[in-house]
Scaffold this active site. Structure first.
Site, PDB file in Angstrom:
ATOM      1  N   ASP A 216     -10.210  -0.256   3.881  1.00  0.00           N
ATOM      2  CA  ASP A 216      -8.874  -0.892   4.376  1.00  0.00           C
ATOM      3  C   ASP A 216      -9.193  -1.453   5.734  1.00  0.00           C
ATOM      4  O   ASP A 216     -10.176  -0.989   6.728  1.00  0.00           O
ATOM      5  CB  ASP A 216      -7.653  -0.011   4.802  1.00  0.00           C
ATOM      6  CG  ASP A 216      -6.453  -0.558   4.712  1.00  0.00           C
ATOM      7  OD1 ASP A 216      -6.269  -1.706   5.455  1.00  0.00           O
ATOM      8  OD2 ASP A 216      -5.569   0.072   3.828  1.00  0.00           O
TER       9      ASP A 216
ATOM     10  N   HIS B 238       4.374   0.771   4.416  1.00  0.00           N
ATOM     11  CA  HIS B 238       2.831   0.633   3.986  1.00  0.00           C
ATOM     12  C   HIS B 238       1.718   0.845   5.015  1.00  0.00           C
ATOM     13  O   HIS B 238       0.425   0.717   4.794  1.00  0.00           O
ATOM     14  CB  HIS B 238       2.827  -0.962   3.326  1.00  0.00           C
ATOM     15  CG  HIS B 238       2.625  -1.946   4.253  1.00  0.00           C
ATOM     16  ND1 HIS B 238       1.959  -3.384   3.799  1.00  0.00           N
ATOM     17  CD2 HIS B 238       3.224  -2.287   5.498  1.00  0.00           C
ATOM     18  CE1 HIS B 238       2.207  -4.123   4.934  1.00  0.00           C
ATOM     19  NE2 HIS B 238       3.026  -3.515   5.906  1.00  0.00           N
TER      20      HIS B 238
ATOM     21  N   ASP C 134      -3.458   2.849   8.321  1.00  0.00           N
ATOM     22  CA  ASP C 134      -2.278   3.108   7.446  1.00  0.00           C
ATOM     23  C   ASP C 134      -1.995   4.620   7.756  1.00  0.00           C
ATOM     24  O   ASP C 134      -1.502   5.292   6.847  1.00  0.00           O
ATOM     25  CB  ASP C 134      -2.638   2.971   5.947  1.00  0.00           C
ATOM     26  CG  ASP C 134      -2.593   1.475   5.676  1.00  0.00           C
ATOM     27  OD1 ASP C 134      -2.392   0.402   6.540  1.00  0.00           O
ATOM     28  OD2 ASP C 134      -2.943   1.166   4.358  1.00  0.00           O
TER      29      ASP C 134
ATOM     30  N   ASP D 147      -7.579  -1.548  -0.128  1.00  0.00           N
ATOM     31  CA  ASP D 147      -6.819  -2.655   0.331  1.00  0.00           C
ATOM     32  C   ASP D 147      -7.434  -3.810   0.361  1.00  0.00           C
ATOM     33  O   ASP D 147      -8.388  -3.945   1.091  1.00  0.00           O
ATOM     34  CB  ASP D 147      -5.958  -2.116   1.661  1.00  0.00           C
ATOM     35  CG  ASP D 147      -5.133  -3.068   2.501  1.00  0.00           C
ATOM     36  OD1 ASP D 147      -5.022  -4.348   2.050  1.00  0.00           O
ATOM     37  OD2 ASP D 147      -3.919  -2.465   2.747  1.00  0.00           O
TER      38      ASP D 147
ATOM     39  N   HIS E 209       0.812  -1.297   0.100  1.00  0.00           N
ATOM     40  CA  HIS E 209      -0.015   0.048   0.135  1.00  0.00           C
ATOM     41  C   HIS E 209       0.808   1.268   0.093  1.00  0.00           C
ATOM     42  O   HIS E 209       0.156   2.263  -0.364  1.00  0.00           O
ATOM     43  CB  HIS E 209      -0.874   0.104   1.085  1.00  0.00           C
ATOM     44  CG  HIS E 209      -2.315   0.625   0.899  1.00  0.00           C
ATOM     45  ND1 HIS E 209      -3.380   0.302   1.598  1.00  0.00           N
ATOM     46  CD2 HIS E 209      -2.697   1.603  -0.054  1.00  0.00           C
ATOM     47  CE1 HIS E 209      -4.468   1.207   1.267  1.00  0.00           C
ATOM     48  NE2 HIS E 209      -4.014   1.570  -0.138  1.00  0.00           N
TER      49      HIS E 209
ATOM     50  N   GLU F 185      -2.123  -4.601  -2.305  1.00  0.00           N
ATOM     51  CA  GLU F 185      -1.780  -5.895  -1.289  1.00  0.00           C
ATOM     52  C   GLU F 185      -2.268  -7.314  -1.572  1.00  0.00           C
ATOM     53  O   GLU F 185      -2.453  -8.074  -0.787  1.00  0.00           O
ATOM     54  CB  GLU F 185      -2.477  -5.278   0.311  1.00  0.00           C
ATOM     55  CG  GLU F 185      -1.796  -3.912   0.828  1.00  0.00           C
ATOM     56  CD  GLU F 185      -0.439  -4.379   1.525  1.00  0.00           C
ATOM     57  OE1 GLU F 185      -0.197  -5.691   1.642  1.00  0.00           O
ATOM     58  OE2 GLU F 185       0.225  -3.516   1.848  1.00  0.00           O
TER      59      GLU F 185
ATOM     60  N   ASP G 208      -7.212  -6.293   2.022  1.00  0.00           N
ATOM     61  CA  ASP G 208      -7.255  -6.982   3.330  1.00  0.00           C
ATOM     62  C   ASP G 208      -8.562  -6.204   3.945  1.00  0.00           C
ATOM     63  O   ASP G 208      -9.120  -6.900   4.986  1.00  0.00           O
ATOM     64  CB  ASP G 208      -6.223  -6.760   4.344  1.00  0.00           C
ATOM     65  CG  ASP G 208      -5.903  -5.314   4.666  1.00  0.00           C
ATOM     66  OD1 ASP G 208      -6.761  -4.521   4.581  1.00  0.00           O
ATOM     67  OD2 ASP G 208      -4.625  -5.004   4.994  1.00  0.00           O
TER      68      ASP G 208
ATOM     69  N   HIS H  94      -7.154  -1.705   7.916  1.00  0.00           N
ATOM     70  CA  HIS H  94      -6.213  -0.843   8.957  1.00  0.00           C
ATOM     71  C   HIS H  94      -6.216   0.624   8.602  1.00  0.00           C
ATOM     72  O   HIS H  94      -6.944   1.026   7.840  1.00  0.00           O
ATOM     73  CB  HIS H  94      -4.736  -1.309   8.523  1.00  0.00           C
ATOM     74  CG  HIS H  94      -4.407  -2.842   8.831  1.00  0.00           C
ATOM     75  ND1 HIS H  94      -4.389  -3.666   7.716  1.00  0.00           N
ATOM     76  CD2 HIS H  94      -4.177  -3.773   9.770  1.00  0.00           C
ATOM     77  CE1 HIS H  94      -4.364  -4.914   8.080  1.00  0.00           C
ATOM     78  NE2 HIS H  94      -4.143  -4.749   9.341  1.00  0.00           N
TER      79      HIS H  94
HETATM   80 MN   LIG Z   1      -3.375  -0.697   3.657  1.00  0.00          MN
END
Ligand SMILES: [Mn+2]
Length: 308
Positions: A130, A147, A134, A234, A101, A279, A236, A132
């Protein structure tokens, strides 16, 4: 941009740009994601769409073996920003496929530079999908992996070599950014986003209200004071039970179908400037399920639009 509007529908070619970014992560596996997708022909059927889709030559590190990770990330982001800016200037729709990322620093710095070419005060909006946040800086990050920092960098926070890739920081104002799908984060980055006033739609809120409603609200926010916006996905953010091939899996994510459905609507809006999907870890993918998710997300950009 009105010269590209035909009968109320915005016509532009989707141009896929693979970015072999791996130096932003502790494990560089995601740098092979775009090459695997292309070699396995996962998006080949999209190229049959009428004037709809083509690949650009990929962006990779010019001097492999460089061990200064910050220099590597900066090099890739700088060239990516130039390419994204050029694609937008030519009237195309950049589809950036990572890579880790950290490439988002390049993608959205390039988009901001493009907007700034029309009017220096023009603001960019960004939806950050995402698991997360980030939003670390080197000061707060336990891992120091870049990332985990791209959104902070775009907001003008942290390492100066990351915040001003293609023009003066910040690339993005806090009011013009929203995060969607967050369910794993650390205190330092949460405190930064809270202090800046960035709206975070955590996964539990999305489950409660449904993605269509939350996405529409977030989109309205990032469009309110901007001339164009982007979406950074992302992988994830998606549920790893469905899509295991991601850099950092976190349980209880979004479902592929609901994200595809909101993108099908979003791409018909000329204010959507570009999409980024990052990712993808091909070594963790089971039966290429995650590659298929990338295909389906990309395919949504080519769906016909109803007259607006
Ligand atoms: Mn990310």
């Amino acid at each position: 941009m009105s010269e590209n509007t035909v009968g109320g529908r915005y016509e532009r070619q989707v141009v896929a740009l693979g970015v072999a970014a791996g130096y932003g992560a502790g494990n560089p596996a995601c740098q092979d994601g775009p090459a695997v997708l292309r070699a396995m022909g996962f998006l080949d059927d999209l190229e049959a769409a009428r004037d709809g889709f083509r690949w650009e030559p990929p962006i990779r590190l010019e001097t492999p073996g460089v061990i200064d990770r910050l220099a590597a990330v900066t090099s890739i982001a700088t060239r990516l920003a130039e390419r994204v800016g050029a694609l937008l200037a030519a009237g195309n729709f950049p589809l950036v496929i990572g890579g880790d990322h950290s490439c988002a620093i390049g993608t959205w710095s390039g988009a901001k530079q493009f907007l700034g070419g029309h009017a220096p005060e023009a603001r960019l909006g960004l939806l950050w999908v995402d698991a997360h946040m980030d939003s670390h800086t080197f000061r707060t990050s336990p891992s120091r992996n870049i990332h985990g920092m791209p959104l902070a960098a775009l907001l003008g926070q942290g390492e100066p070599r990351l915040t001003a890739i293609a023009g003066p920081a910040p690339q993005l104002l806090p009011a013009d950014a929203c995060l969607l799908g967050v369910r794993s984060f650390e205190r330092g980055e949460a405190e930064l986003l809270a202090s800046l006033g960035v709206r975070v739609y955590f996964m539990d809120e999305i489950k409660r209200r449904g993605l269509p409603e939350v996405f529409a609200e977030a989109r309205a926010r990032v469009c309110a004071n901007t001339v164009g916006y982007g979406i950074s996905i992302d992988l994830d953010a998606l549920d790893p039970d469905e899509e295991p091939g991601v850099g950092t899996p976190v349980p209880d994510g979004l479902h592929r179908r609901e994200l595809v459905d909101v993108l099908r609507l979003a791409h018909c809006d000329a204010r959507l400037l570009a999409l980024e999907i990052v990712e993808y870890n091909p070594y963790l993918d089971a039966g290429f399920a995650t590659a298929q998710a990338i295909h389906d997300l990309c395919r949504s950009l080519l769906e016909p639009c109803a007259s607006i």
